[in-house]
Design a protein around this motif. Structure first.
Motif, PDB file in Angstrom:
ATOM      1  N   PHE A  16     -76.803  89.556  42.979  1.00  0.00           N
ATOM      2  CA  PHE A  16     -75.773  89.006  42.095  1.00  0.00           C
ATOM      3  C   PHE A  16     -74.420  89.236  42.764  1.00  0.00           C
ATOM      4  CE2 PHE A  16     -79.228  90.096  39.109  1.00  0.00           C
ATOM      5  CZ  PHE A  16     -79.460  88.825  38.603  1.00  0.00           C
ATOM      6  N   ASN A  38     -83.049  87.479  40.194  1.00  0.00           N
ATOM      7  CA  ASN A  38     -82.831  86.825  41.476  1.00  0.00           C
ATOM      8  C   ASN A  38     -84.138  86.311  42.064  1.00  0.00           C
ATOM      9  OD1 ASN A  38     -80.511  89.309  41.862  1.00  0.00           O
ATOM     10  ND2 ASN A  38     -79.902  87.204  42.182  1.00  0.00           N
ATOM     11  N   ASP A  96     -80.681  87.341  29.946  1.00  0.00           N
ATOM     12  CA  ASP A  96     -81.042  88.149  31.106  1.00  0.00           C
ATOM     13  C   ASP A  96     -81.056  87.255  32.342  1.00  0.00           C
ATOM     14  OD1 ASP A  96     -81.813  90.387  32.565  1.00  0.00           O
ATOM     15  OD2 ASP A  96     -83.238  91.033  31.036  1.00  0.00           O
ATOM     16  N   TRP A 138     -72.269  89.405  36.446  1.00  0.00           N
ATOM     17  CA  TRP A 138     -72.584  88.048  36.903  1.00  0.00           C
ATOM     18  C   TRP A 138     -72.792  87.109  35.724  1.00  0.00           C
ATOM     19  CZ3 TRP A 138     -76.812  84.806  36.376  1.00  0.00           C
ATOM     20  CH2 TRP A 138     -76.837  83.694  37.222  1.00  0.00           C
ATOM     21  N   LYS A 143     -75.653  92.695  37.329  1.00  0.00           N
ATOM     22  CA  LYS A 143     -76.230  91.540  36.643  1.00  0.00           C
ATOM     23  C   LYS A 143     -75.405  91.163  35.426  1.00  0.00           C
ATOM     24  CE  LYS A 143     -79.991  92.324  34.389  1.00  0.00           C
ATOM     25  NZ  LYS A 143     -81.420  92.589  34.084  1.00  0.00           N
TER      26      LYS A 143
END
Length: 297
Positions: free
Chosen positions: A205, A263, A260, A223, A220
């Protein structure tokens, strides 16, 4: 002998299913298309419905992949199956169709005809997993696309939105916003699915620093916050359009119980190919063994 022959034919038919269409978008007539009050219809495949009722054990967890046309939904759906399979399926069973056709490959919603199971048997997870692959948004007219998007959201346990590039652009946001609005207006007992954002070809992220141009690794949560924020100085929208987009982002954040993200790292070249005979099951496990060897030195 005749009974044996019939049994063999049934077994062969059973093996050849693999991916099968679950939902078809009914093509409207010219008259229906010109009628402003016409509501596009979705048609369920009775055979697929029968397969679910006969082969899948409750509770059924449904993973559905949605996103713009050509982002890689079908390939990721096939990789999910290969990763969750306990044993390699028969080669005659076709993966979800994928390819580089600019008009798209998938039509409607397709499902994997075999039940999959939780990878951690020791956790005692009951039931089975159903994987769905949805037609790419942008290839359908707006109303039909909205109906298909809402269907996938209602059906899913995990609603996975694939992103390439890694952002929620205006059209994607509006599809999600209007689907959630309709969800809310149903006024019936319902449970919103687990909502996942999947930026493809991204191993971490990060965001690009405006001053240095360098990629900066972030959490995360940071991001996700950036993905759902309006950068007025960097887009070409009017003030009113920016305000509308901001309102939609805020609504999505408010109504979804959790957003949520995960990657998907760059896929090895063999896994990128689009052929019916591609052995994803073996390729994944070879890659897994290679990673273990590299990790253990």
């Amino acid at each position: 002998m005749e009974n044996l022959s019939m049994a063999c034919q049934e077994a062969l038919s059973y093996r050849q299913e693999g991916s099968i269409q679950l939902i078809r978008c009914v093509t409207p007539t010219v008259e229906e298309r010109n009628n402003p009050e016409y509501v596009p219809q979705l048609e369920i495949n009775e055979k697929a419905q029968e397969i679910i009722s006969q082969r899948f054990n409750a509770p059924i967890s449904i993973i559905v992949y949605v996103g713009n046309m050509g982002v890689g939904k079908s390939k990721l759906a096939s990789l999910t199956i290969a990763a969750l399979e306990k044993e390699q399926h028969h080669p005659s069973m076709g993966w979800f169709r994928s390819g580089v056709n600019p008009d798209g490959i998938t039509r409607g919603v397709w499902m994997w005809s075999e039940p999959l199971y939780h990878p951690d048997d020791h956790e005692g997870k009951k039931g089975s997993i159903l994987v769905l692959d949805c037609e790419g948004m942008g290839d359908l007219d707006e109303t039909t696309g909205a109906n298909l998007y809402l269907f996938c959201m209602i059906m899913s346990t995990a609603f996975c939105v694939l992103l390439r590039p890694a952002r929620i652009e205006k059209d994607q946001c509006e599809r999600l916003y209007h689907a959630l609005r309709r969800f809310e207006n149903m006024r019936t007992q319902h449970v919103l699915p687990n909502f996942w954002l999947i930026p493809l070809d991204s191993s971490e992220f990060a965001y690009s620093d405006e001053d240095t141009g360098d990629d900066v690794t972030i959490t995360k949560e940071q991001w996700i916050e950036i993905v759902f924020s309006v950068k007025e100085e960097r887009n070409h929208l009017s003030t009113s359009e920016n305000q509308r987009l901001k309102t939609q982002y805020e609504f999505i954040h408010r109504i979804l119980p959790k957003i949520d993200a995960i990657n998907i790292d760059h896929l090895p070249p063999p896994l990128k190919k689009n052929t019916k005979t591609l052995d994803l099951y073996s390729l994944l496990r070879e890659e897994e063994l290679l990673n273990i060897k590299n990790r253990d030195g």
